[in-house]
Design a protein around this motif. Sequence first.
Motif, PDB file in Angstrom:
ATOM      1  N   ALA A  85       6.771   9.565   1.753  1.00 10.60           N
ATOM      2  CA  ALA A  85       6.016  10.399   2.696  1.00 10.60           C
ATOM      3  C   ALA A  85       5.669  11.727   2.027  1.00 10.60           C
ATOM      4  CB  ALA A  85       6.833  10.655   3.957  1.00 10.60           C
ATOM      5  N   TYR A  86       4.526  12.302   2.420  1.00 13.56           N
ATOM      6  CA  TYR A  86       4.044  13.580   1.863  1.00 13.56           C
ATOM      7  C   TYR A  86       4.026  13.532   0.328  1.00 13.56           C
ATOM      8  CZ  TYR A  86       5.807  14.825   6.532  1.00 13.56           C
ATOM      9  OH  TYR A  86       6.101  14.853   7.876  1.00 13.56           O
ATOM     10  N   LEU A  87       3.590  12.411  -0.198  1.00 15.50           N
ATOM     11  CA  LEU A  87       3.633  12.215  -1.645  1.00 15.50           C
ATOM     12  C   LEU A  87       2.867  13.316  -2.381  1.00 15.50           C
ATOM     13  CD1 LEU A  87       3.027   8.393  -1.501  1.00 15.50           C
ATOM     14  CD2 LEU A  87       5.073   9.463  -2.463  1.00 15.50           C
ATOM     15  N   SER A 106      -2.612   7.608  -2.896  1.00 17.17           N
ATOM     16  CA  SER A 106      -1.208   7.620  -2.493  1.00 17.17           C
ATOM     17  C   SER A 106      -0.502   6.350  -2.953  1.00 17.17           C
ATOM     18  CB  SER A 106      -1.081   7.776  -0.975  1.00 17.17           C
ATOM     19  OG  SER A 106      -1.697   6.695  -0.307  1.00 17.17           O
ATOM     20  N   VAL A 107      -1.272   5.267  -3.114  1.00 16.54           N
ATOM     21  CA  VAL A 107      -0.694   4.010  -3.600  1.00 16.54           C
ATOM     22  C   VAL A 107      -0.191   4.183  -5.031  1.00 16.54           C
ATOM     23  CG1 VAL A 107      -1.166   1.592  -4.117  1.00 16.54           C
ATOM     24  CG2 VAL A 107      -2.190   2.654  -2.088  1.00 16.54           C
ATOM     25  N   SER A 108      -1.026   4.763  -5.882  1.00 14.66           N
ATOM     26  CA  SER A 108      -0.615   5.010  -7.268  1.00 14.66           C
ATOM     27  C   SER A 108       0.556   5.985  -7.330  1.00 14.66           C
ATOM     28  CB  SER A 108      -1.796   5.558  -8.072  1.00 14.66           C
ATOM     29  OG  SER A 108      -2.846   4.616  -8.151  1.00 14.66           O
ATOM     30  N   ILE A 139       9.238  12.864   0.350  1.00 17.33           N
ATOM     31  CA  ILE A 139      10.473  12.140   0.648  1.00 17.33           C
ATOM     32  C   ILE A 139      10.318  10.719   0.116  1.00 17.33           C
ATOM     33  CG2 ILE A 139      12.163  11.550   2.414  1.00 17.33           C
ATOM     34  CD1 ILE A 139      10.618  13.378   4.340  1.00 17.33           C
ATOM     35  N   LEU A 140      11.347  10.216  -0.571  1.00 13.80           N
ATOM     36  CA  LEU A 140      11.333   8.857  -1.107  1.00 13.80           C
ATOM     37  C   LEU A 140      12.572   8.100  -0.643  1.00 13.80           C
ATOM     38  CD1 LEU A 140      10.366   9.682  -4.822  1.00 13.80           C
ATOM     39  CD2 LEU A 140       8.815   8.856  -3.033  1.00 13.80           C
ATOM     40  N   VAL A 169       4.042   4.163  -6.249  1.00 11.81           N
ATOM     41  CA  VAL A 169       4.726   3.299  -7.210  1.00 11.81           C
ATOM     42  C   VAL A 169       5.156   4.089  -8.446  1.00 11.81           C
ATOM     43  CG1 VAL A 169       3.707   1.150  -6.408  1.00 11.81           C
ATOM     44  CG2 VAL A 169       2.484   2.504  -8.118  1.00 11.81           C
ATOM     45  N   ALA A 170       4.390   5.119  -8.807  1.00 11.26           N
ATOM     46  CA  ALA A 170       4.789   5.946  -9.947  1.00 11.26           C
ATOM     47  C   ALA A 170       6.082   6.694  -9.645  1.00 11.26           C
ATOM     48  CB  ALA A 170       3.671   6.920 -10.310  1.00 11.26           C
ATOM     49  N   ARG A 171       6.184   7.253  -8.447  1.00  6.96           N
ATOM     50  CA  ARG A 171       7.377   8.010  -8.084  1.00  6.96           C
ATOM     51  C   ARG A 171       8.602   7.099  -7.988  1.00  6.96           C
ATOM     52  NH1 ARG A 171       9.072  11.543  -8.914  1.00  6.96           N
ATOM     53  NH2 ARG A 171       9.743  12.692  -7.071  1.00  6.96           N
TER      54      ARG A 171
END
Length: 257
Positions: A209-211, A147-149, A217-218, A152-154
């Motif tokens: 959230a919910y990546l 989820s960390v990757s 959501i961003l 930051v990608a998103r």
Amino acid sequence: MRKIHVIGIGAGDPDQLTLQAVRAMRDTDVFFVLDKGEVKADLTRLRRDMLETHLPEGSYRVVEARDPDRDRTAGGSAYVAAVDDWRGARSEICERLIADELAEDGTGAFLVWGDPTLYDSTLAVLDGILERGEVAFTYEVVPGVSSVSSLVARHRTGLNRVGRPVQITTGRRLAEGLPEGVDDVVVMLDAHQTFRRYADQDIDIYWGAYLGTPDEILESGPIAEAGPRIERLRAEARERKGWIMDTYLLRRRPDDA
């Protein structure tokens, strides 16, 4: 000898499955799924969707068991004891599943959200089973997109800045203060929106959230401005779905570093 695959399946987007993950899935006879209850049933459905997409029908079995509840109210030294109790209960369930549902020459697998090596208990649970010596097996770990990757990608940003360290921590530890000498801090497992404590500092937040899922959501910006928006979005999402998984990056601005 039984064999277990611990397969990282990404943050939720089926396209995040690696070729290595798919190969391990195709080498598996039985998939063990710890069900977190009706509220989080969509997590189980996502796993099943991945299997149906990548594996021939009838080539595998799925065995589900109820994931034990953990005391999330424990604090201080009681927190470590609560986690140990939860891992112990999980270990007993997984040991039974492997012993009862997997042939002695069979291959089983656990599909783990994100990456199995980052804030996940599966490896510790399997090590605990092996230490007890009641069930013998070997296991391999397939890394996944964390989820960390994904976060930051998103947000189209890097995880670190040139010559600067980055630290991954939890909301519980963030409540004790920002790490010294670190200007980029990724926070996971924060049920209390601890970032609000730093709204008076020159820090930007990149939140998600919910990546990787349709519910993603961003939000981003200075904590003072983005924080209230995140609080509202988080409350609405939790009310709608009954649960939330979110991660965020805190980044000090250069002039304040």
